[in-house]
Design a protein around this motif. Structure first.
Motif, mmCIF file in Angstrom:
data_model
loop_
_atom_site.group_PDB
_atom_site.id
_atom_site.type_symbol
_atom_site.label_atom_id
_atom_site.label_comp_id
_atom_site.label_asym_id
_atom_site.label_seq_id
_atom_site.Cartn_x
_atom_site.Cartn_y
_atom_site.Cartn_z
ATOM 1 N N PHE A 182 -5.344 -0.184 5.929
ATOM 2 C CA PHE A 182 -4.986 1.178 6.333
ATOM 3 C C PHE A 182 -3.917 1.162 7.416
ATOM 4 N N VAL A 183 -4.111 0.355 8.461
ATOM 5 C CA VAL A 183 -3.190 0.344 9.597
ATOM 6 C C VAL A 183 -1.789 -0.049 9.162
ATOM 7 N N TRP A 184 -1.682 -1.154 8.454
ATOM 8 C CA TRP A 184 -0.342 -1.637 8.094
ATOM 9 C C TRP A 184 0.257 -0.850 6.942
ATOM 10 N N GLY A 185 -0.588 -0.254 6.120
ATOM 11 C CA GLY A 185 -0.068 0.671 5.114
ATOM 12 C C GLY A 185 0.546 1.892 5.772
ATOM 13 N N PRO B 160 2.707 4.383 -6.126
ATOM 14 C CA PRO B 160 3.320 5.640 -6.571
ATOM 15 C C PRO B 160 2.731 6.885 -5.911
ATOM 16 N N PHE B 161 1.409 6.944 -5.787
ATOM 17 C CA PHE B 161 0.795 8.141 -5.210
ATOM 18 C C PHE B 161 1.155 8.281 -3.737
ATOM 19 N N ASN B 162 1.076 7.177 -2.983
ATOM 20 C CA ASN B 162 1.406 7.240 -1.555
ATOM 21 C C ASN B 162 2.884 7.524 -1.339
ATOM 22 N N LEU B 163 3.729 7.001 -2.222
ATOM 23 C CA LEU B 163 5.163 7.293 -2.108
ATOM 24 C C LEU B 163 5.424 8.773 -2.372
ATOM 25 N N PHE B 164 4.731 9.332 -3.357
ATOM 26 C CA PHE B 164 4.838 10.770 -3.620
ATOM 27 C C PHE B 164 4.355 11.574 -2.411
ATOM 28 N N ILE B 165 3.246 11.103 -1.796
ATOM 29 C CA ILE B 165 2.698 11.772 -0.608
ATOM 30 C C ILE B 165 3.735 11.791 0.511
ATOM 31 N N VAL B 166 4.431 10.675 0.702
ATOM 32 C CA VAL B 166 5.438 10.588 1.759
ATOM 33 C C VAL B 166 6.577 11.565 1.503
ATOM 34 N N ILE B 167 7.088 11.583 0.281
ATOM 35 C CA ILE B 167 8.220 12.469 -0.042
ATOM 36 C C ILE B 167 7.803 13.930 0.082
ATOM 37 N N ALA B 168 6.612 14.248 -0.429
ATOM 38 C CA ALA B 168 6.127 15.628 -0.309
ATOM 39 C C ALA B 168 5.904 15.998 1.153
ATOM 40 N N GLY B 169 5.367 15.059 1.933
ATOM 41 C CA GLY B 169 5.094 15.321 3.340
ATOM 42 C C GLY B 169 6.351 15.576 4.148
ATOM 43 N N VAL B 170 7.380 14.750 3.961
ATOM 44 C CA VAL B 170 8.606 14.945 4.746
ATOM 45 C C VAL B 170 9.315 16.231 4.319
ATOM 46 N N THR B 171 9.217 16.580 3.033
ATOM 47 C CA THR B 171 9.836 17.819 2.570
ATOM 48 C C THR B 171 9.169 19.030 3.215
ATOM 49 N N VAL B 172 7.832 19.033 3.181
ATOM 50 C CA VAL B 172 7.085 20.116 3.840
ATOM 51 C C VAL B 172 7.352 20.109 5.337
ATOM 52 N N GLY B 173 7.400 18.910 5.926
ATOM 53 C CA GLY B 173 7.635 18.793 7.359
ATOM 54 C C GLY B 173 8.993 19.322 7.781
ATOM 55 N N ILE B 174 10.028 19.006 7.021
ATOM 56 C CA ILE B 174 11.366 19.501 7.349
ATOM 57 C C ILE B 174 11.397 21.025 7.272
ATOM 58 N N PHE B 175 10.757 21.569 6.242
ATOM 59 C CA PHE B 175 10.693 23.034 6.114
ATOM 60 C C PHE B 175 9.953 23.642 7.298
ATOM 61 N N ILE B 176 8.818 23.038 7.687
ATOM 62 C CA ILE B 176 8.042 23.544 8.818
ATOM 63 C C ILE B 176 8.847 23.434 10.107
ATOM 64 N N VAL C 142 0.830 -1.206 0.000
ATOM 65 C CA VAL C 142 0.000 0.000 0.000
ATOM 66 C C VAL C 142 0.862 1.253 0.000
ATOM 67 N N SER C 143 1.834 1.314 0.921
ATOM 68 C CA SER C 143 2.619 2.547 1.088
ATOM 69 C C SER C 143 3.552 2.813 -0.087
#
Length: 506
Positions: free
Chosen positions: A358-361, A17-33, A13-14
């Motif tokens: 959902f949980v294990w993803g 491609p879309f979820n992997l993009f979400i993870v990369i975008a999320g950590v990038t935004v998170g590091i900036f924040i 699940v994780s």
């Protein structure tokens, strides 16, 4: 199915491609924040939360967890380059990270922090994976009495372990519980606390509105008042040779990183404890166990490694009670809990049975978020250095616009906008008076669960209050809660006896 099979299904699940993009975008935004002084994981999740309605619920939670992870990494950047912690969780990193930067070792300090964060995150995610199912199985034995006692325990930990004035913590918890009762009574359906006869209050006060106001608008006002305008950003350069050196340093100080990882994870399990005390405790242990304690505070890289492993491990640890018991272990996970409820996902043991994909993803996404955070952190150091030089007034304007738009978008009610402004000003004033915000948000999120479980217990046992001590698990939680509630009184008694012994005899 065993854990490894479930985890393998989660990676299916994780790693989409879309979820992997979400993870990369999320950590990038998170590091900036996390790197921006005054923001941090709580503020970042609160600001981004309304924007996640455009993606499926599972991807939304993965995004928010990735932001949480990235923000824990990013807090070290401003601590080292600017001397101002990006969040309270990175305070201990400043002690030696900033001296290293002033000594011309900014790049090495950033690498050591990133590698240590990766180590702490890896250990804690593995522990999360191992403990998730046993804790969820235990939670299946919970009834309404156990749920009430567990929520009460969560509140009393803020009183006993929060580090703030206990009386102020109780006031904020009480205020949050009052706000959670606004709307319609869950049994009779009668309206309660409908202020000014405003129809918008019939649906209650959204935790999202409170969180955006307190952690978005309120923190911006606070940071604008307290940010130093003459603070200089130290330049940093990351090379491949320094990256290799950072990994070697982690191996050299493996004891400090191991202690920080395990300590951080188990401290993170406790509501109100969280990453900040875990980092400070790990720093203190590393200094006490060092052969050169006098070098701490002067640029010792071990003073960067220990707190960074601990605060990242604690961030993962705080997720475990939220998913298995429905009890958040930190302010950020309280926001995640509220978000899950908004999307129709009820945290607790049944989530593992009803929504295993959902949980294990999500659990598997923590592994990818941890690895992505390390890569993005090291690759984009020049970008973060440039971002730290941006005038904070510009960043504040963007944050305020996102707060207003994000608060209005879910329900399209102007009342929510006015509440955000009101909560923001109130949060700023309460922060100036040293009132803790986390108990307020936690009480608003857990208040409905506490009321429901209490009233169900009373109805099932015909009003007998002894139900909370007659059931074994509930009685244990109540006893621990009573212990935490008594800690401030015991502390005052001990301090009084100490002053009495040390005071001169007249």
């Amino acid at each position: 199915m065993d854990v490894m099979s479930l985890l393998a299904d989660g990676f299916a699940v994780s790693l989409q491609p879309f979820n992997l993009f979400i993870v990369i975008a999320g950590v990038t935004v998170g590091i900036f924040i996390g790197a921006m002084p005054g923001l941090g994981s709580v503020n970042g999740v609160a600001i981004v939360l309304p924007l996640t309605f455009i993606v499926p619920p599972s991807s939304a939670i993965i995004l928010l967890c990735a932001i949480y992870y990235g923000a824990m990494y990013g807090g070290a950047i401003s601590s080292i380059l600017l001397g101002i912690p990006g969040a309270s969780t990175a305070v201990a990193t400043t002690f030696d990270g900033r001296p290293m930067a002033l000594n011309g070792q900014a790049g090495l300090a950033l690498i050591a922090a990133a590698v240590a964060s990766f180590a702490g995150g890896t250990v804690s995610v593995i522990l999360f994976t191992l403990f998730a199912i046993p804790l969820a199985d235990l939670a299946l034995a919970f009834g309404p009495a156990e749920e009430f006692a567990l929520v009460l325990l969560a509140f009393t930990t803020f009183v006993g372990l929060g580090g703030d004035d206990a009386f102020k913590a109780i006031i904020m918890i009480t205020l949050g519980l009052v706000l959670s009762t606004v709307g319609l009574d869950l049994i009779s359906g009668n309206p309660r606390l409908i202020f000014f006869d405003e129809p918008g209050f019939y649906s209650g006060i959204s935790f999202l509105v409170l969180a955006i106001g307190v952690y978005g608008v309120g923190e911006v006002l606070w940071t604008l008042e307290n940010t130093k305008k003459d603070q200089q950003v130290t330049s940093a350069r990351v090379t491949f040779a320094e990256i290799i050196k950072g990994f070697k340093l982690l191996g050299r100080f493996w004891k400090s990183s191991s202690i920080g990882s395990f300590l951080g994870f188990f401290v993170g399990l406790l509501p109100a404890a969280g990453a900040t005390p875990a980092a400070l405790m790990a720093y203190g242990i590393a200094r006490s166990a060092s052969n050169e304690p006098q070098t701490f505070g002067k640029g010792n890289v071990e003073g960067v490694i220990a707190p960074e492993t601990a605060n990242n491990a604690a961030s993962t640890g705080s997720l475990l009670p939220m998913f298995t018991l429905g009890i958040p272990g930190s302010p950020t996970t309280a926001l995640l809990l509220g978000g899950m409820v908004m999307w129709g996902l009820v945290p607790g043991p049944m989530l593992f049975i009803e929504q295993p994909d959902f949980v294990w993803g999500l659990i598997s996404s923590l592994y990818t978020a941890n690895a992505a955070s390390l890569i993005v952190n090291l690759a984009l150091v020049p970008l973060f250095v440039w971002a730290l030089k941006m005038p904070f007034a510009i960043l504040c304007t963007v944050v305020l616009v996102l707060c207003i738009v994000g608060g209005y978008a879910p329900n399209s009610k102007m009342l929510d906008v006015w509440l955000i402004v009101g909560f923001g000003v109130a949060g700023y004033l309460l922060r100036k008076a040293s009132y803790p915000m986390a108990p307020l948000v936690l009480a608003l999120v857990l208040g409905p669960l506490m009321e429901k479980s209490f009233r169900q217990s009373m109805i099932s046992d015909q009003g007998n209050l002894l139900i909370f001590v007659e059931r074994p698990i509930s009685a244990i939680f109540m006893a621990i809660a009573l212990f935490f509630l008594s800690l401030p009184l015991l502390g005052r008694l001990r301090n009084g006896l100490t002053r009495a012994r040390t005071s001169p005899v007249q």
